[in-house]
Design a protein around this motif. Structure first.
Motif, PDB file in Angstrom:
ATOM      1  N   ARG A 232       0.837  -1.222   0.000  1.00 32.32           N
ATOM      2  CA  ARG A 232       0.000   0.000   0.000  1.00 32.32           C
ATOM      3  C   ARG A 232       0.864   1.261   0.000  1.00 32.32           C
ATOM      4  O   ARG A 232       0.433   2.311  -0.473  1.00 32.32           O
ATOM      5  CB  ARG A 232      -0.988  -0.022   1.178  1.00 32.32           C
ATOM      6  N   ILE A 255      -5.086  -2.386  -3.278  1.00 28.52           N
ATOM      7  CA  ILE A 255      -6.357  -2.530  -2.559  1.00 28.52           C
ATOM      8  C   ILE A 255      -6.745  -1.119  -2.104  1.00 28.52           C
ATOM      9  O   ILE A 255      -6.178  -0.600  -1.134  1.00 28.52           O
ATOM     10  CB  ILE A 255      -6.214  -3.511  -1.367  1.00 28.52           C
ATOM     11  N   PRO A 256      -7.671  -0.447  -2.840  1.00 32.68           N
ATOM     12  CA  PRO A 256      -7.952   0.964  -2.544  1.00 32.68           C
ATOM     13  C   PRO A 256      -8.373   1.214  -1.087  1.00 32.68           C
ATOM     14  O   PRO A 256      -8.052   2.260  -0.513  1.00 32.68           O
ATOM     15  CB  PRO A 256      -9.076   1.322  -3.522  1.00 32.68           C
ATOM     16  N   GLN A 257      -9.049   0.229  -0.468  1.00 32.51           N
ATOM     17  CA  GLN A 257      -9.487   0.402   0.938  1.00 32.51           C
ATOM     18  C   GLN A 257      -8.289   0.619   1.870  1.00 32.51           C
ATOM     19  O   GLN A 257      -8.416   1.229   2.919  1.00 32.51           O
ATOM     20  CB  GLN A 257     -10.260  -0.832   1.441  1.00 32.51           C
ATOM     21  N   HIS A 258      -7.114   0.104   1.492  1.00 36.39           N
ATOM     22  CA  HIS A 258      -5.926   0.288   2.333  1.00 36.39           C
ATOM     23  C   HIS A 258      -5.412   1.724   2.289  1.00 36.39           C
ATOM     24  O   HIS A 258      -4.533   2.088   3.055  1.00 36.39           O
ATOM     25  CB  HIS A 258      -4.788  -0.635   1.864  1.00 36.39           C
ATOM     26  N   GLU A 260      -7.504   4.640   1.983  1.00 35.96           N
ATOM     27  CA  GLU A 260      -8.618   5.593   2.033  1.00 35.96           C
ATOM     28  C   GLU A 260      -8.195   6.956   2.556  1.00 35.96           C
ATOM     29  O   GLU A 260      -8.631   7.992   2.075  1.00 35.96           O
ATOM     30  CB  GLU A 260      -9.758   5.021   2.878  1.00 35.96           C
ATOM     31  N   SER A 261      -7.306   6.977   3.546  1.00 35.88           N
ATOM     32  CA  SER A 261      -6.898   8.269   4.128  1.00 35.88           C
ATOM     33  C   SER A 261      -6.143   9.103   3.095  1.00 35.88           C
ATOM     34  O   SER A 261      -6.340  10.307   2.986  1.00 35.88           O
ATOM     35  CB  SER A 261      -6.035   8.049   5.371  1.00 35.88           C
ATOM     36  N   SER A 275     -11.453   4.817  -8.312  1.00 37.76           N
ATOM     37  CA  SER A 275     -10.882   3.521  -7.943  1.00 37.76           C
ATOM     38  C   SER A 275     -11.855   2.399  -8.240  1.00 37.76           C
ATOM     39  O   SER A 275     -13.076   2.578  -8.201  1.00 37.76           O
ATOM     40  CB  SER A 275     -10.476   3.519  -6.469  1.00 37.76           C
ATOM     41  N   ASP A 277     -11.858  -2.291  -8.065  1.00 37.06           N
ATOM     42  CA  ASP A 277     -11.416  -3.349  -7.147  1.00 37.06           C
ATOM     43  C   ASP A 277      -9.918  -3.337  -6.882  1.00 37.06           C
ATOM     44  O   ASP A 277      -9.464  -3.440  -5.763  1.00 37.06           O
ATOM     45  CB  ASP A 277     -11.763  -4.718  -7.735  1.00 37.06           C
ATOM     46  N   TYR A 298      -2.910   2.997  11.549  1.00 32.56           N
ATOM     47  CA  TYR A 298      -3.918   2.578  10.580  1.00 32.56           C
ATOM     48  C   TYR A 298      -5.298   2.544  11.240  1.00 32.56           C
ATOM     49  O   TYR A 298      -5.398   2.080  12.370  1.00 32.56           O
ATOM     50  CB  TYR A 298      -3.571   1.188  10.037  1.00 32.56           C
ATOM     51  N   PRO A 299      -6.341   3.023  10.600  1.00 31.56           N
ATOM     52  CA  PRO A 299      -6.458   3.474   9.209  1.00 31.56           C
ATOM     53  C   PRO A 299      -6.188   4.970   8.997  1.00 31.56           C
ATOM     54  O   PRO A 299      -6.631   5.520   7.991  1.00 31.56           O
ATOM     55  CB  PRO A 299      -7.907   3.126   8.865  1.00 31.56           C
TER      56      PRO A 299
END
Ligand code: EPU
Length: 428
Positions: A232, A255-258, A260-261, A275, A277, A298-299
């Motif tokens: 990430r 992994i875009p969720q990783h 988000e910030s 973004s 998947d 994190y996060p």
């Protein structure tokens, strides 16, 4: 010794593929020590930290074979060799050998690297965990000696949320007798990745990725196959590059969720990001708003992206502030960015950046991995040629960086340093 040369100022375009996560890899490889049969890890990054750990696995008596980005480690004939000096001193993450060797052999001697450039990085929480599991831990001349007659599960509250301590305690606890509960655990994706590998090896772990991890010790762990998560921080670095000098950059295998910030902050600045998947697309925008960031566990915003992000902030219209709550001294890149014309001052744990400025190519030095990434970004943004020494720091964590950036259209190359330059660097 080589230096990195960048002729900046041209827009980048195209697709860049992210490699496997460095901070997972440096824990997954030591974790294989705990198995009794071969473990294959797929998708490892081609970086020097991985190379050094591979050599350490061989020194311990493991059989290691590599096929492209996959590594197979047969740990069955490993021995509990003391490692007070040598390769272990070359990377900080060799501390994971402590948890893994303690888990398997009930003893370990591991030399620790000295001071680094991010400020103090104590390991008191790792030691607190090992002691709670029943180990005796002493520090003799810079090496940590660990020994236990038996490891017993325990309830361990971390006083500081620590990625390293959380993983290290997991590594030992999977082979302890009974139940271990880690409270105030770190929640980084790399912790889930290590827990997934250990679970595939037969460990019983619940709650990885939350702040309470429960582990039921087992007597045997076996081989398995595991695919590492994408890096990430490498992905974040290329996303920042897309925002700084991109004319349409697609970052693949992410992994875009990783992130988000980071993505939220970039949108706040006016960067357009889409973004899906496994991909993030960044469009160019030359009028960026200033923002403040504060690094958090994190996060929250990752400290590892603070330095790369600072380079981007030099082109915003106004004043931004970057505060690092994790490493208060992670600002060694600032003096170098100033050489390139940046208007930045450091006050305590914060850097205050005044923009917009047009960066100019200069001779600069990378003092640590992410400082190096920050200078690469600045070099891509700058007019003229930037020369970056300290390339060995960048090679610790960025797989094929020259090839990946060349693929996006950057003018970047490695050049051998002259003896005179080499001496100047070492004496300066
Ligand atoms: N801390 C303590 N005591 C401990 C452990 C940590 O006080 O026993 C403090 C540290 O001084 C720091 C904070 O807790 O202020 C967080 O440190 P953490 O233990 O989480 O860091 P780490 O595990 O040593 C990993 C990454 C770093 C990343 C940090 C924070 C690896 C190998 N390294 O280090 O990555 O900055 O987490 O997210 O996973 C990098 O990739 O460039 C890098 C430095």
């Amino acid at each position: 010794m080589e230096k990195l040369m960048i002729a900046g100022g041209s827009p980048l375009k195209g697709t860049v593929r992210v490699s496997g996560a460095k901070n997972s890899a440096v824990a997954l490889i030591p974790a294989t020590i705990l198995a009794e049969s071969p473990v294959t890890i797929e998708g490892l990054p081609d970086i020097s930290d991985v190379q050094i750990l591979k050599e350490i696995m061989e020194e311990l008596g493991g059989t290691v074979s590599i096929s492209e980005s996959d590594i197979t480690i047969d740990p069955s004939s490993m021995i509990s060799m003391p490692m007070p000096n040598g390769k272990v001193k070359k990377l900080r993450a060799s501390y994971y050998l402590m948890g893994a060797m303690l888990g398997r052999f009930k003893k370990a001697v591991i030399g620790l690297p000295g001071g680094c450039h991010l400020g103090p990085r104590p390991i008191d929480q790792h030691i607190k965990g090992f002691e709670a599991l029943g180990a005796q831990v002493t520090n003799e001349q810079g090496a940590i000696y660990l020994r236990a007659d038996e490891l017993r599960g325990a309830r361990i509250y971390l006083d500081v949320v620590s990625v390293g301590a959380t993983i290290n305690i997991m590594l030992a606890a999977v082979r302890a007798k009974g139940k271990t509960i880690i409270e105030n655990a770190a929640k980084e994706p790399e912790i889930i990745d290590v827990a997934t590998l250990l679970t595939n090896m037969g460990a019983k772990i619940k709650g990885a990725g939350t702040d309470v991890i429960r582990i039921e010790g087992v007597d045997h762990l076996h081989g398995c196959r595991h695919t590492i998560i994408p890096d990430r921080i490498e992905a974040g670095t290329y996303i920042i590059i897309g925002a700084a000098v991109g004319d349409g950059v697609l970052v693949d295998n992410v992994i875009p969720q990783h992130l988000e910030s980071l993505i939220a902050k970039l949108r706040e600045m006016g960067v357009s990001i889409e973004s899906s998947d496994e991909q993030v697309f960044i469009s160019s925008n030359n009028s960026l708003k200033p923002v403040d960031i504060k690094t958090l566990v994190y996060p929250g915003f990752p400290t590892d992206l603070q330095q790369p992000f600072t380079s981007l902030l030099t082109k915003t219209n106004g004043t931004s502030m970057v505060t690092d709550t994790i490493y208060g001294a992670r600002f060694k890149h600032i003096d170098e960015l100033r050489r390139m014309n940046a208007a930045i001052k450091v006050e305590g744990r914060s850097a205050i950046i005044n923009g917009p400025v047009h960066l100019q190519g200069a001779k600069v030095k990378a003092s640590d991995l992410r400082a190096g990434a920050s200078l690469v970004i600045a070099g891509l943004m700058a007019d003229g040629v930037t020369e970056i020494t300290g390339l060995e720091h960048i090679d610790r964590g960025y797989s094929h960086i020259v090839e990946k950036l060349t693929g996006l259209g950057a003018t970047i190359w490695r050049e051998k340093m002259t003896e005179e330059e080499y001496e100047q660097i070492n004496n300066g």
